[in-house]
Design a protein around this motif. Structure first.
Motif: not given
Lengths: 116, 117
Positions: A101, A103, B33, B47-50, B54-57
């Motif tokens: 990810a 992160n 991000y 949130y982020y998006s790769q 598409d994106f993720q919490k």
């Protein structure tokens, strides 16, 4: 548990002296990276230095060096010959590569004030 | 020069209003991000998006929404469901510095400061 801990809310240093900002981290991931960012009063985050978990030598970038002690899980930032422009917030961060990810986990930061 | 542009720099909102913060990058980065920063605290991921579409919490996604229709753009909407939206918001994207594999460096925009009146 906190991934990144910075125990110094504020630090003062005399101009031209060196200062060490502390950072400890917590991870079970064998592959990780450690970062330091500077945040001046303008708010933007400026990348300073990076250390990989497999690096044998401490990272250096100009006046910045990272004192990496893997067994102690610490990654302290050393700023040599402090300048007035170094006054800012400093954040330590970590990325765990196997969890993906991209992160970064951030600490709460240390406010450095350089005294003339 | 390549970089990330966030706008507006300062934004005031009345309670109950949705607001959208813009984030544009010309770095050709895939991943983007959104972070929130409160006084005396570090950054928390919203949130982020790769990749496009598409994106993720992240850790604190409640009350926020995003979209990623273009690679260059990742706008953040702060909805009325966000109970305490007053904060400093930072957008970032990630690219490889190239000097070591895995040394992906998050590049940040200058931030947007949102105040709810």
């Amino acid at each position: 548990a906190q991934k990144i801990t910075q125990t110094q809310p504020g630090m003062f240093v005399q101009e031209k002296e060196a200062v060490t900002l502390d950072c400890t981290y917590d991870t079970s991931d064998p592959s990780y990276g450690l970062f330091w960012y500077k945040q001046p009063s303008s708010g933007e985050m400026i990348f300073l230095i990076y250390q990989g978990s497999y690096d044998q030598q401490n990272a250096t970038e100009g006046r910045y060096s990272l004192n990496f002690q893997k067994a102690r899980k610490s990654a302290n930032l050393v700023i040599s010959a402090s300048q007035l422009g170094d006054s800012a917030m400093y954040f330590c961060a970590m990325r765990e590569y196997q969890t993906g990810a991209n992160n970064l986990f951030f600490g709460t930061g240390t406010r450095l004030t350089v005294i003339p | 020069d390549g970089g990330i542009t966030q706008s507006p720099k300062y934004l005031f909102r009345k309670e109950g209003q949705n607001v959208t913060l813009s984030c544009e990058q010309n770095l050709n980065h895939d991943a983007m991000y959104w972070y929130r920063q409160d006084p005396g605290q570090g950054l928390r991921l919203i949130y982020y998006s790769q990749i496009v579409n598409d994106f993720q919490k992240g850790d604190i996604a409640e009350g926020y929404s995003v979209s990623r229709e273009k690679k260059e753009s990742f706008p953040l909407t702060v909805t009325s469901a966000q109970k305490n939206p007053t904060a400093f918001y930072l957008c970032a994207s990630i690219g490889d510095r190239g000097y070591e594999s895995g040394a992906n460096v998050l590049t940040f925009g200058a931030g947007s400061r949102l105040t709810v009146l």
